[in-house]
Design a protein around this motif. Structure first.
Motif, PDB file in Angstrom:
ATOM      1  N   GLN A 193       0.889  -8.819   9.006  1.00 46.44           N
ATOM      2  CA  GLN A 193       0.592 -10.226   8.787  1.00 46.44           C
ATOM      3  C   GLN A 193      -0.840 -10.405   8.267  1.00 46.44           C
ATOM      4  OE1 GLN A 193       1.355 -12.324  12.437  1.00 46.44           O
ATOM      5  NE2 GLN A 193       3.556 -12.428  12.041  1.00 46.44           N
ATOM      6  N   PRO A 194      -1.088 -11.470   7.556  1.00 49.15           N
ATOM      7  CA  PRO A 194      -2.473 -11.749   7.132  1.00 49.15           C
ATOM      8  C   PRO A 194      -3.420 -11.754   8.332  1.00 49.15           C
ATOM      9  CG  PRO A 194      -0.956 -13.214   6.013  1.00 49.15           C
ATOM     10  CD  PRO A 194      -0.138 -12.473   7.038  1.00 49.15           C
ATOM     11  N   GLY A 195      -4.576 -11.121   8.136  1.00 51.25           N
ATOM     12  CA  GLY A 195      -5.538 -10.991   9.215  1.00 51.25           C
ATOM     13  C   GLY A 195      -5.353  -9.752  10.056  1.00 51.25           C
ATOM     14  N   GLY A 196      -4.259  -9.048   9.841  1.00 54.02           N
ATOM     15  CA  GLY A 196      -3.968  -7.852  10.607  1.00 54.02           C
ATOM     16  C   GLY A 196      -4.671  -6.621  10.068  1.00 54.02           C
ATOM     17  N   SER A 216      -8.667  -7.245   8.492  1.00 55.21           N
ATOM     18  CA  SER A 216      -8.669  -8.596   7.906  1.00 55.21           C
ATOM     19  C   SER A 216      -7.878  -8.623   6.610  1.00 55.21           C
ATOM     20  CB  SER A 216     -10.116  -9.052   7.659  1.00 55.21           C
ATOM     21  OG  SER A 216     -10.870  -9.036   8.850  1.00 55.21           O
ATOM     22  N   LYS A 237      -5.416  -9.353   3.574  1.00 56.42           N
ATOM     23  CA  LYS A 237      -5.046 -10.564   2.848  1.00 56.42           C
ATOM     24  C   LYS A 237      -3.802 -10.271   2.004  1.00 56.42           C
ATOM     25  CE  LYS A 237      -9.997 -11.533   2.221  1.00 56.42           C
ATOM     26  NZ  LYS A 237     -11.058 -11.804   1.213  1.00 56.42           N
ATOM     27  N   SER A 238      -3.155 -11.321   1.582  1.00 55.32           N
ATOM     28  CA  SER A 238      -1.950 -11.135   0.765  1.00 55.32           C
ATOM     29  C   SER A 238      -2.270 -10.362  -0.518  1.00 55.32           C
ATOM     30  CB  SER A 238      -1.317 -12.474   0.427  1.00 55.32           C
ATOM     31  OG  SER A 238      -2.242 -13.302  -0.257  1.00 55.32           O
ATOM     32  N   THR A 295      -1.770  -6.556  -0.872  1.00 56.02           N
ATOM     33  CA  THR A 295      -0.442  -5.984  -1.027  1.00 56.02           C
ATOM     34  C   THR A 295      -0.394  -5.086  -2.256  1.00 56.02           C
ATOM     35  OG1 THR A 295       0.657  -7.827   0.071  1.00 56.02           O
ATOM     36  CG2 THR A 295       1.979  -6.532  -1.473  1.00 56.02           C
ATOM     37  N   VAL A 306       1.313  -7.365   2.852  1.00 61.57           N
ATOM     38  CA  VAL A 306       0.652  -8.328   3.740  1.00 61.57           C
ATOM     39  C   VAL A 306       1.341  -9.675   3.546  1.00 61.57           C
ATOM     40  CG1 VAL A 306      -1.513  -9.372   4.442  1.00 61.57           C
ATOM     41  CG2 VAL A 306      -1.489  -7.054   3.465  1.00 61.57           C
ATOM     42  N   SER A 307       2.068 -10.074   4.559  1.00 69.27           N
ATOM     43  CA  SER A 307       2.860 -11.298   4.445  1.00 69.27           C
ATOM     44  C   SER A 307       3.186 -11.825   5.833  1.00 69.27           C
ATOM     45  CB  SER A 307       4.155 -11.008   3.687  1.00 69.27           C
ATOM     46  OG  SER A 307       4.991 -12.161   3.663  1.00 69.27           O
ATOM     47  N   SER A 308       3.302 -13.141   5.909  1.00 68.12           N
ATOM     48  CA  SER A 308       3.711 -13.751   7.173  1.00 68.12           C
ATOM     49  C   SER A 308       5.216 -13.962   7.204  1.00 68.12           C
ATOM     50  CB  SER A 308       2.984 -15.091   7.361  1.00 68.12           C
ATOM     51  OG  SER A 308       3.206 -15.938   6.251  1.00 68.12           O
TER      52      SER A 308
END
Length: 118
Positions: free
Chosen positions: A13-16, A84, A86-87, A90, A116-118
């Protein structure tokens, strides 16, 4: 030619965070400059980070302060700690080994995908 095998990619996920690893075969790993590159869909492969045999590091501006490259010469392994996320991070991430004297001994891994995606 050195053989490289990456691992550690996946969906986050974003921020991961993720930690990518790249294991090199053969001897003389310590003299290589090791690097991580990435290629997003429809884009050219770009440099992410490099680490020299003396431990000097270099980062793309887009990842400075978020990613950390390191190496363990006792394990023939280079790491990329990505925080941290971000999309726009990816991409397929590739490991590279650059021999200081003989380009014929350079190598690329097969790549590990990071999404990187929610």
């Amino acid at each position: 030619q050195v053989q490289l095998v990456e691992s550690g990619g996946g969906l986050v996920q974003p921020g991961g965070s993720l930690r990518l690893s790249c294991v090199a075969s053969g001897s003389s790993f310590s003299i290589y400059t090791m690097g991580w590159y990435r290629q997003a869909p429809g884009k050219q492969r770009e440099l992410v980070a490099t680490i020299s045999r003396s431990g000097n590091t270099n980062y793309a501006d887009s990842v400075k302060g978020r990613f950390t490259i390191s190496r363990d010469n006792t394990k023939n392994t280079v790491y990329l700690q990505a925080n941290s996320l971000k999309s726009e991070d990816t991409a397929v991430y590739y490991c590279n080994a650059d021999h200081p004297y003989l380009s014929a001994l350079n190598g690329w891994g097969q790549g590990t995908p990071v999404t990187v995606s929610s």
